[in-house]
Motif scaffolding. Structure first.
Motif, PDB file in Angstrom:
ATOM      1  N   ARG A 104      16.811 -24.029 -31.544  1.00  0.00           N
ATOM      2  CA  ARG A 104      17.493 -24.464 -32.762  1.00  0.00           C
ATOM      3  C   ARG A 104      17.418 -23.388 -33.842  1.00  0.00           C
ATOM      4  N   ASN A 105      16.281 -22.705 -33.930  1.00  0.00           N
ATOM      5  CA  ASN A 105      16.146 -21.629 -34.915  1.00  0.00           C
ATOM      6  C   ASN A 105      17.088 -20.467 -34.595  1.00  0.00           C
ATOM      7  N   GLU A 106      17.222 -20.162 -33.301  1.00  0.00           N
ATOM      8  CA  GLU A 106      18.153 -19.100 -32.903  1.00  0.00           C
ATOM      9  C   GLU A 106      19.585 -19.490 -33.254  1.00  0.00           C
ATOM     10  N   LEU A 107      19.912 -20.760 -33.033  1.00  0.00           N
ATOM     11  CA  LEU A 107      21.253 -21.245 -33.363  1.00  0.00           C
ATOM     12  C   LEU A 107      21.486 -21.183 -34.866  1.00  0.00           C
ATOM     13  N   SER A 108      20.449 -21.504 -35.645  1.00  0.00           N
ATOM     14  CA  SER A 108      20.548 -21.427 -37.107  1.00  0.00           C
ATOM     15  C   SER A 108      20.872 -20.010 -37.563  1.00  0.00           C
ATOM     16  N   THR A 109      20.201 -19.032 -36.955  1.00  0.00           N
ATOM     17  CA  THR A 109      20.448 -17.624 -37.295  1.00  0.00           C
ATOM     18  C   THR A 109      21.886 -17.227 -36.979  1.00  0.00           C
ATOM     19  N   ILE A 110      22.376 -17.675 -35.828  1.00  0.00           N
ATOM     20  CA  ILE A 110      23.750 -17.353 -35.435  1.00  0.00           C
ATOM     21  C   ILE A 110      24.752 -17.983 -36.400  1.00  0.00           C
ATOM     22  N   ILE A 111      24.482 -19.243 -36.803  1.00  0.00           N
ATOM     23  CA  ILE A 111      25.371 -19.915 -37.760  1.00  0.00           C
ATOM     24  C   ILE A 111      25.447 -19.137 -39.072  1.00  0.00           C
ATOM     25  N   GLU A 112      24.285 -18.668 -39.539  1.00  0.00           N
ATOM     26  CA  GLU A 112      24.252 -17.910 -40.796  1.00  0.00           C
ATOM     27  C   GLU A 112      24.970 -16.566 -40.653  1.00  0.00           C
ATOM     28  N   GLN A 113      24.810 -15.921 -39.503  1.00  0.00           N
ATOM     29  CA  GLN A 113      25.441 -14.626 -39.290  1.00  0.00           C
ATOM     30  C   GLN A 113      26.957 -14.732 -39.063  1.00  0.00           C
ATOM     31  N   SER A 114      27.405 -15.894 -38.564  1.00  0.00           N
ATOM     32  CA  SER A 114      28.820 -16.040 -38.234  1.00  0.00           C
ATOM     33  C   SER A 114      29.716 -16.081 -39.463  1.00  0.00           C
ATOM     34  N   LYS A 115      29.141 -16.526 -40.627  1.00  0.00           N
ATOM     35  CA  LYS A 115      29.903 -16.633 -41.866  1.00  0.00           C
ATOM     36  C   LYS A 115      31.099 -17.578 -41.726  1.00  0.00           C
ATOM     37  N   SER A 139      23.776 -32.554 -30.169  1.00  0.00           N
ATOM     38  CA  SER A 139      24.937 -31.817 -30.652  1.00  0.00           C
ATOM     39  C   SER A 139      24.835 -30.306 -30.444  1.00  0.00           C
ATOM     40  N   ILE A 140      23.684 -29.829 -29.999  1.00  0.00           N
ATOM     41  CA  ILE A 140      23.476 -28.386 -29.878  1.00  0.00           C
ATOM     42  C   ILE A 140      24.537 -27.751 -28.976  1.00  0.00           C
ATOM     43  N   SER A 141      24.748 -28.315 -27.810  1.00  0.00           N
ATOM     44  CA  SER A 141      25.714 -27.756 -26.869  1.00  0.00           C
ATOM     45  C   SER A 141      27.117 -27.761 -27.469  1.00  0.00           C
ATOM     46  N   TYR A 142      27.471 -28.864 -28.133  1.00  0.00           N
ATOM     47  CA  TYR A 142      28.795 -28.984 -28.750  1.00  0.00           C
ATOM     48  C   TYR A 142      28.992 -27.936 -29.837  1.00  0.00           C
ATOM     49  N   ILE A 143      27.977 -27.751 -30.685  1.00  0.00           N
ATOM     50  CA  ILE A 143      28.078 -26.790 -31.792  1.00  0.00           C
ATOM     51  C   ILE A 143      28.216 -25.370 -31.262  1.00  0.00           C
ATOM     52  N   MET A 144      27.450 -25.033 -30.231  1.00  0.00           N
ATOM     53  CA  MET A 144      27.533 -23.678 -29.674  1.00  0.00           C
ATOM     54  C   MET A 144      28.918 -23.416 -29.084  1.00  0.00           C
ATOM     55  N   GLU A 145      29.481 -24.410 -28.411  1.00  0.00           N
ATOM     56  CA  GLU A 145      30.813 -24.245 -27.833  1.00  0.00           C
ATOM     57  C   GLU A 145      31.869 -24.101 -28.930  1.00  0.00           C
ATOM     58  N   LYS A 146      31.726 -24.884 -29.997  1.00  0.00           N
ATOM     59  CA  LYS A 146      32.674 -24.807 -31.116  1.00  0.00           C
ATOM     60  C   LYS A 146      32.608 -23.445 -31.795  1.00  0.00           C
ATOM     61  N   LEU A 147      31.402 -22.955 -31.998  1.00  0.00           N
ATOM     62  CA  LEU A 147      31.235 -21.631 -32.602  1.00  0.00           C
ATOM     63  C   LEU A 147      31.833 -20.543 -31.716  1.00  0.00           C
ATOM     64  N   ARG A 148      31.587 -20.663 -30.413  1.00  0.00           N
ATOM     65  CA  ARG A 148      32.099 -19.656 -29.479  1.00  0.00           C
ATOM     66  C   ARG A 148      33.620 -19.596 -29.515  1.00  0.00           C
ATOM     67  N   LEU A 149      34.265 -20.755 -29.565  1.00  0.00           N
ATOM     68  CA  LEU A 149      35.724 -20.798 -29.609  1.00  0.00           C
ATOM     69  C   LEU A 149      36.273 -20.237 -30.915  1.00  0.00           C
ATOM     70  N   GLN A 150      35.591 -20.545 -32.027  1.00  0.00           N
ATOM     71  CA  GLN A 150      36.034 -20.026 -33.320  1.00  0.00           C
ATOM     72  C   GLN A 150      35.902 -18.503 -33.373  1.00  0.00           C
ATOM     73  N   LEU A 151      34.818 -18.008 -32.807  1.00  0.00           N
ATOM     74  CA  LEU A 151      34.592 -16.563 -32.826  1.00  0.00           C
ATOM     75  C   LEU A 151      35.537 -15.839 -31.867  1.00  0.00           C
TER      76      LEU A 151
END
Length: 293
Positions: free
Chosen positions: A185-196, A216-228
């Motif tokens: 979760r901490n790694e995901l938090s860092t990625i969220i902050e870096q993604s802007k 929701s972790i899996s869902y959020i990571m997939e959503k971020l990946r698609l946006q990026l």
């Protein structure tokens, strides 16, 4: 007037299972609607939430003598149920080193275990329960033939005990895995902050609340990946690769969990390491660094 002397143990056990089941139905319905997927809410695998059974039976015993005074029923019910919820929360945290629910995002809370709005809800529930619901179940239980009723109760109690053993074992196993989930979760938090990908502090807060949910972790990571993926710059590509790697780690870790552990994660989306466990981990980490020096 209800009291320990006028209410048989047979009746109390029936009330316990009835209100545990009704509590499970309410919790499961609300959480399933909120997360748009079926969630078997509760610590146990079966269709019951024992905290509601204990709470309602306690309210029945303590509030029935004041049934003619709605205000006293509200106050006594509020106090009794709140105490049970707080004690249960603290015991489960001490036992499993994890916080199973968290009201810290609500105003007027105590250690995240209880809060004013939930306590008021308990008081209202006690009032409705004492004046309208419990009298119906008193009549209903009285109409159950004694012998079949006892046999059914023994069967239900046996299954309940088996469920308690199985679920407690799963909870102990899950508590040992919480630190590794916290790292993800901490790694995901860092990625969220870096993604802007967020534009305001409020949007970031919503992201933060969402990724704390294990379900929701899996869902959020997939959503971020698609946006990026839609962005063409090199920094977005690096973040996308980082998310894909993190998603793989998360999937590999979850696949090692038993069905009981997976169900608990889904049932308690805000499940996290307790403050006690976090402090102990930090202390051990600091002590280790000192020894290295």
């Amino acid at each position: 007037m209800a009291s320990l002397s006028s209410t048989s143990f047979y009746e109390l056990i029936y009330y316990f299972f009835i209100y545990s089941t009704l509590g499970w139905l309410m919790e499961t319905t609300l959480n399933s609607i909120k997360h748009k997927t079926f969630i078997n809410r509760g610590f146990l695998t079966g269709f019951y939430c024992p905290i509601y059974g204990v709470g309602m039976c306690s309210i029945y015993l303590f509030c029935s003598p004041f049934a003619s005074n709605p205000f006293l029923v509200f106050i006594v019910g509020l106090v009794v149920a709140t105490l049970i919820e707080y004690i249960t929360g603290m015991l489960m945290e001490k036992l499993f080193h994890a916080s199973w629910w968290d009201y810290s995002h609500f105003k007027c809370n105590l250690n995240g275990k209880i809060c004013l709005r939930i306590s008021i809800a308990w008081g209202v529930l006690a009032l409705v329960f004492t004046c309208y619901i419990q009298p119906f179940f008193v009549i209903l239980i009285g109409k159950i033939p004694k012998i079949p009723g006892i046999i059914f109760l023994y069967t239900l109690t046996f299954l309940f005990i088996i469920d308690c053993i199985f679920s407690t074992h799963s909870a102990f196993k899950l508590s040992t895995r919480m630190p590794s989930l916290a790292i993800l979760r901490n790694e995901l938090s860092t990625i969220i902050e870096q993604s802007k990908l967020y534009t305001t502090a409020e949007e970031l807060r919503k992201w933060t609340e969402t990724y704390k949910s294990n379900v929701s972790i899996s869902y959020i990571m997939e959503k971020l990946r698609l946006q990026l993926t839609e962005a063409s710059d090199s920094s977005s590509e690096k973040l996308r690769q980082a998310i894909s790697a993190l998603h793989k780690k998360y999937t590999e870790q979850i696949n090692k969990y038993s069905l009981g552990e997976k169900r608990l994660l889904k049932a308690f989306p805000r499940l996290s390491l307790s403050k006690l466990k976090k402090n102990n981990s930090k202390s051990k980490s600091t002590h280790s660094r000192k020894e290295d020096l």
